[in-house]
Design a protein around this motif. Structure first.
Motif, PDB file in Angstrom:
ATOM      1  N   ASP A 173       0.946  -1.283   0.009  1.00 58.33           N
ATOM      2  CA  ASP A 173       0.172  -0.021  -0.002  1.00 58.33           C
ATOM      3  C   ASP A 173       0.785   1.141   0.014  1.00 58.33           C
ATOM      4  O   ASP A 173       1.562   1.216   0.960  1.00 58.33           O
ATOM      5  CB  ASP A 173      -0.895  -0.113   1.167  1.00 58.33           C
ATOM      6  CG  ASP A 173      -1.670   1.184   1.267  1.00 58.33           C
ATOM      7  OD1 ASP A 173      -2.754   1.225   0.533  1.00 58.33           O
ATOM      8  OD2 ASP A 173      -1.345   2.253   2.293  1.00 58.33           O
TER       9      ASP A 173
ATOM     10  N   HIS B  12      -0.535   3.142  14.694  1.00 55.84           N
ATOM     11  CA  HIS B  12       0.549   4.171  14.380  1.00 55.84           C
ATOM     12  C   HIS B  12       1.506   4.016  15.143  1.00 55.84           C
ATOM     13  O   HIS B  12       2.719   3.360  14.866  1.00 55.84           O
ATOM     14  CB  HIS B  12      -0.048   5.453  14.074  1.00 55.84           C
ATOM     15  CG  HIS B  12       0.740   6.334  13.212  1.00 55.84           C
ATOM     16  ND1 HIS B  12       1.102   6.114  11.960  1.00 55.84           N
ATOM     17  CD2 HIS B  12       0.980   7.866  13.585  1.00 55.84           C
ATOM     18  CE1 HIS B  12       1.891   7.392  11.439  1.00 55.84           C
ATOM     19  NE2 HIS B  12       1.990   8.078  12.540  1.00 55.84           N
TER      20      HIS B  12
ATOM     21  N   SER C  40       9.788  -0.655   8.963  1.00 57.56           N
ATOM     22  CA  SER C  40      11.073  -0.205   8.149  1.00 57.56           C
ATOM     23  C   SER C  40      12.460  -1.163   8.535  1.00 57.56           C
ATOM     24  O   SER C  40      13.273  -0.702   8.086  1.00 57.56           O
ATOM     25  CB  SER C  40      11.349   1.185   8.327  1.00 57.56           C
ATOM     26  OG  SER C  40      10.643   1.601   9.466  1.00 57.56           O
TER      27      SER C  40
ATOM     28  N   HIS D 226      11.256  -6.406  11.798  1.00 55.33           N
ATOM     29  CA  HIS D 226       9.665  -5.917  11.909  1.00 55.33           C
ATOM     30  C   HIS D 226       8.781  -6.680  11.093  1.00 55.33           C
ATOM     31  O   HIS D 226       7.913  -7.572  11.160  1.00 55.33           O
ATOM     32  CB  HIS D 226       9.327  -4.597  12.059  1.00 55.33           C
ATOM     33  CG  HIS D 226       9.974  -4.040  13.317  1.00 55.33           C
ATOM     34  ND1 HIS D 226       9.998  -2.705  13.374  1.00 55.33           N
ATOM     35  CD2 HIS D 226      10.480  -4.310  14.391  1.00 55.33           C
ATOM     36  CE1 HIS D 226      10.515  -2.406  14.492  1.00 55.33           C
ATOM     37  NE2 HIS D 226      10.701  -3.659  15.272  1.00 55.33           N
TER      38      HIS D 226
END
Ligand SMILES: NC(=O)c1ccc[n+]([C@@H]2O[C@H](COP(=O)([O-])OP(=O)(O)OC[C@H]3O[C@@H](n4cnc5c(N)ncnc54)[C@H](OP(=O)(O)O)[C@@H]3O)[C@@H](O)[C@H]2O)c1
Length: 279
Positions: A47, A193, A239, A243
């Motif tokens: 996305d 977030h 990033s 992760h």
């Protein structure tokens, strides 16, 4: 990685995908490696958006040579979503992404241009083979009703909305609407977030206990909870490769009904807000 149909006439798409907002702000090499690791591990739904600064060129680098594996999504800003503006914006995104097509193109949020103008542009892009389908983002149930009246059944592929453990507003009306009309729901900011539940908090401990029972991480449990309904996909942003790998592993985690009930209790849905929350 689990795959499921993306909306009523879409192809099978990875339930866990990869977000890219702010991915251009850190170390570029690490970000490209993270996206590639994610793709290797099955998170082929990527996305991005024209709004995300340098994210589109960074995605282009990550998917170079592997375009056919990817379900690529970008978004037009409301201020560009006129009949002509949306077509020009799409061309710019295609150039930045170094590709000839998007798999889905979204209106980032509802703006001033009439929905019929944006849909006319989207349909022209579909006819030209520049996009395979289109959808919306941040649309509440009444916006979806209006869009359905313009586009007809089967037109809207997805609605990308804010959805995480502490923000479950979509469960009141948006998710049922999308399920009823065969529209995929894409959960953005699935970790809140920058606001993931603290491990020491009461609710965080519930998450931790379930994670330990599965040899999983709390974020994997959160993703499995959010994607428990078959219409829902999630697009966490990572990033680093570590992760990305952690997030991809949630694609095989299935929670029991008792665990879903415990999470439902620890992170209650709350009352329906007056308007749909968005970031
Ligand atoms: N349509 C819209 O209006 C809209 C709005 C917001 C977001 N989005 C989309 O949704 C995507 C995801 O949302 P988001 O970026 O807001 O936030 P998010 O995915 O909820 O959270 C991202 C944060 O979680 C961290 N993280 C990721 N995986 C982790 C792991 N396994 N362990 C520990 N930390 C981890 C990331 O750190 P690192 O970066 O250090 O890995 C980053 O700080 C966006 O990137 C964007 O594509 C769409």
């Amino acid at each position: 990685m689990r795959h499921q149909p993306f909306g009523s006439r879409g192809h099978e798409v990875s339930v866990i995908g990869q977000g890219t907002w702010y991915i251009d702000r850190g170390d570029r090499k690490s970000a490209v490696a993270a996206l590639r690791r994610g793709i290797d591990l099955g998170m082929t739904h990527i996305d991005t958006a024209e709004m995300y600064g340098d994210a589109e060129p960074l995605v282009a680098e990550a998917i170079a040579g592997r375009r056919d594996e990817i379900f690529l999504v970008s978004k037009v800003l409301p201020g560009n979503a006129s009949r002509r503006g949306a077509i020009a914006a799409c061309e710019r995104s295609l150039a930045r992404l170094r590709t000839d097509r998007l798999d889905c193109y979204l209106l980032h949020w509802r703006g001033a241009y009439p929905l019929a103008e944006t849909v006319a542009a989207f349909e022209q892009l579909v006819s030209a083979g520049k996009i395979r389908g289109w959808g919306v983002s941040n649309f509440d149930a009444d916006d979806l009703d209006e869009m359905l009246a313009v586009a007809g059944q089967g037109g809207i592929a997805c609605n990308q909305v804010l959805y995480h453990l502490r923000e479950r507003a979509i469960e009141h009306a948006v998710l049922p609407w999308c399920e009823q009309h065969g529209v995929a729901v894409v959960a953005y900011s699935p970790f809140g977030h920058h606001d993931f539940p603290q491990p020491g908090s009461k609710a965080g401990k519930v998450l931790q206990t379930i994670a330990e029972a599965h040899g999983a991480s709390p974020r994997q449990v959160a993703l499995a909870f959010l994607t428990r309904a078959p219409a829902v996909f999630a697009i966490p942003k990572a990033s680093t490769s570590e992760h990305a790998a952690d997030n991809a592993a949630s694609g095989k985690l299935v929670l029991g009904q008792d665990e879903i009930a415990a999470l439902d209790n620890a992170f209650p849905r709350g009352p329906r807000p007056r308007s749909l929350p968005m970031l």
